[in-house]
Design a protein around this motif. Structure first.
Motif, short mmCIF file in Angstrom:
data_model
loop_
_atom_site.label_atom_id
_atom_site.label_comp_id
_atom_site.label_asym_id
_atom_site.label_seq_id
_atom_site.Cartn_x
_atom_site.Cartn_y
_atom_site.Cartn_z
N LEU A 1 6.31 -4.86 -4.15
CA LEU A 1 5.30 -3.91 -3.70
C LEU A 1 4.82 -4.23 -2.28
CD1 LEU A 1 3.17 -3.52 -6.95
CD2 LEU A 1 5.13 -2.18 -6.19
N TRP A 2 5.21 -5.41 -1.78
CA TRP A 2 4.95 -5.81 -0.40
C TRP A 2 6.32 -6.09 0.21
CZ3 TRP A 2 0.81 -6.65 2.96
CH2 TRP A 2 1.07 -7.44 4.09
N SER A 3 6.64 -5.40 1.29
CA SER A 3 8.01 -5.49 1.80
C SER A 3 8.02 -5.36 3.32
CB SER A 3 8.88 -4.40 1.16
OG SER A 3 10.23 -4.55 1.51
N ARG A 4 9.23 -5.46 3.90
CA ARG A 4 9.43 -5.34 5.34
C ARG A 4 10.18 -4.06 5.65
NH1 ARG A 4 13.25 -6.54 9.26
NH2 ARG A 4 14.76 -7.16 7.65
N ASP A 5 9.67 -3.32 6.64
CA ASP A 5 10.33 -2.09 7.07
C ASP A 5 11.59 -2.47 7.85
OD1 ASP A 5 10.98 0.19 8.96
OD2 ASP A 5 9.40 1.11 7.77
N ALA A 6 12.75 -1.97 7.41
CA ALA A 6 14.02 -2.34 8.03
C ALA A 6 14.13 -1.86 9.48
CB ALA A 6 15.18 -1.78 7.21
N GLU A 7 13.47 -0.78 9.84
CA GLU A 7 13.57 -0.23 11.19
C GLU A 7 12.60 -0.89 12.17
OE1 GLU A 7 13.15 3.97 11.07
OE2 GLU A 7 14.95 4.30 9.84
N THR A 8 11.36 -1.08 11.74
CA THR A 8 10.34 -1.61 12.65
C THR A 8 10.13 -3.12 12.50
OG1 THR A 8 8.52 -1.24 11.09
CG2 THR A 8 9.16 0.61 12.50
N GLY A 9 10.53 -3.68 11.38
CA GLY A 9 10.30 -5.10 11.13
C GLY A 9 8.90 -5.40 10.64
N GLU A 10 8.05 -4.41 10.55
CA GLU A 10 6.67 -4.63 10.09
C GLU A 10 6.64 -4.84 8.58
OE1 GLU A 10 4.40 -1.30 11.29
OE2 GLU A 10 4.27 -1.89 13.41
N ARG A 11 5.69 -5.63 8.15
CA ARG A 11 5.52 -5.89 6.72
C ARG A 11 4.25 -5.21 6.21
NH1 ARG A 11 8.82 -9.73 4.60
NH2 ARG A 11 10.09 -10.92 6.09
N GLY A 12 4.28 -4.75 4.97
CA GLY A 12 3.11 -4.12 4.41
C GLY A 12 3.37 -3.63 3.00
N PHE A 13 2.39 -2.94 2.47
CA PHE A 13 2.51 -2.40 1.12
C PHE A 13 3.43 -1.18 1.13
CE2 PHE A 13 -1.76 -4.40 1.02
CZ PHE A 13 -1.52 -5.31 0.01
N THR A 14 4.16 -1.01 0.06
CA THR A 14 5.06 0.13 -0.08
C THR A 14 4.30 1.30 -0.71
OG1 THR A 14 5.76 -0.53 -2.30
CG2 THR A 14 7.01 -1.43 -0.42
N LEU A 15 4.95 2.48 -0.68
CA LEU A 15 4.39 3.65 -1.35
C LEU A 15 4.24 3.38 -2.84
CD1 LEU A 15 3.48 6.60 -1.44
CD2 LEU A 15 5.88 7.27 -1.57
N ALA A 16 5.20 2.65 -3.42
CA ALA A 16 5.11 2.31 -4.84
C ALA A 16 3.85 1.51 -5.13
CB ALA A 16 6.35 1.52 -5.27
N ALA A 17 3.47 0.62 -4.21
CA ALA A 17 2.25 -0.17 -4.40
C ALA A 17 1.02 0.72 -4.44
CB ALA A 17 2.12 -1.20 -3.29
N ALA A 18 0.96 1.68 -3.51
CA ALA A 18 -0.18 2.59 -3.48
C ALA A 18 -0.26 3.40 -4.76
CB ALA A 18 -0.07 3.50 -2.27
N LEU A 19 0.88 3.90 -5.23
CA LEU A 19 0.90 4.73 -6.43
C LEU A 19 0.55 3.93 -7.68
CD1 LEU A 19 4.08 6.85 -5.67
CD2 LEU A 19 1.74 7.71 -5.79
#
Length: 288
Positions: free
Chosen positions: A12-30
């Motif tokens: 539910l916490w992951s890294r964006d493959a394009e930007t390299g930024e880390r954060g919560f996923t949409l699945a985490a919010a839902l």
């Protein structure tokens, strides 16, 4: 695990493959987000639960759920169990509740395997003799889903895995097999499942006397809830066995004789069941 470890382990916490930024996923919010957060990231997400038994043009009861998936699961399951009869069934030598299994499988499937980018509002509907669900999907082509062509590929694997880990769903594929099994126990017929742009499920259920809200708008009391449950159980039992005596119904459902007499009279007067014979030979059945 602490909260951070749990979120990372659940993807539910992951890294964006394009930007390299880390954060919560949409699945985490839902799954665990607040209602405000969910509305910000998925404004089209909501599930509507409807009861249509007497007012077929509109509805007899309605609940719109737009909260995190954990609470949404509990609310939708409660709606289904409230309005469907809980008939007796045996799985081998074990007493089971086909109603609860069916409702839980359909609700978990609707929440786990839907297309959350679609503006279509998912629906759960209870009508005369059926329980159905419909939600946006993204299958390559439209086709009936049977036990022979079952493809246990999750639409949202992170959400599906989380639901499985907390006991809200079965492992992939086993839920559909269980749905077929308990549908036969519940109503003696197979469910109808179709996947495509929408995933649609229709499960036959025993027709039962609708437990409609009190016309005076009074809050439901334990006594009213017990009465409604007993009426539904009687109708479900008579539907399953064909004809039943009052002593057989009392023995099967554990309803005291005096209370059972009132319930049977109420059902007969309402035309829900029919009384045949007199005295010890009295039997109760559904109308032709």
């Amino acid at each position: 695990m602490d909260d951070d470890e749990l979120l990372r382990a659940s993807r539910l916490w992951s890294r964006d493959a394009e930007t390299g930024e880390r954060g919560f996923t949409l699945a985490a919010a839902l799954l665990v987000g607040s209602d405000d957060l969910i509305f910000d990231v998925a404004p089209a997400y909501r599930t509507e639960a409807l009861l249509r038994r007497t007012d077929l043009d509109r509805h007899d009861d309605r609940v719109t759920v737009q909260t995190n998936l954990i609470d949404a699961y509990d609310q939708l399951v409660a709606f289904g169990e409230k309005w469907l009869p809980d008939s007796f069934a045996l799985d081998g030598v074990q007493r089971v509740s086909p109603r609860s299994v069916i409702v839980r499988e359909l609700v978990s499937n609707t929440l786990m395997h839907r297309e959350y980018s679609s503006p279509y509002m998912a629906k759960l509907e209870i009508g005369r003799g059926y329980l159905s669900t419909r939600n946006a999907s993204r299958s390559a082509y439209a086709h009936p889903v049977t036990l022979d062509n079952l493809d246990p590929t999750p639409k949202n694997p992170v959400i599906a895995s989380f639901f499985s880990q907390i006991g809200r769903s079965e492992r992939l594929g086993s839920g559909t097999r269980k749905l077929y099994k308990y549908s036969r126990l519940y109503a003696g017929a197979d469910p109808k499942l179709t996947d495509g742009d929408f995933f649609e499920a229709m499960v036959p259920v025993p027709d039962a006397m609708p437990m409609l809200p009190d016309k005076a708008g009074r809050a439901e009391t334990p006594g009213r809830a017990r009465r409604e449950r007993e009426l539904d159980e009687i109708v479900a039992l008579v539907s399953r066995v064909g004809k039943a005596s009052s002593s057989g119904i009392s023995s099967e459902l554990g309803i005291q004789a005096r209370t059972l007499t009132r319930r049977l009279n109420e059902l007969v007067e309402g035309g829900v069941i029919v009384r045949d014979g007199k005295g010890p030979m009295t039997r109760y059945r559904l109308p032709q």
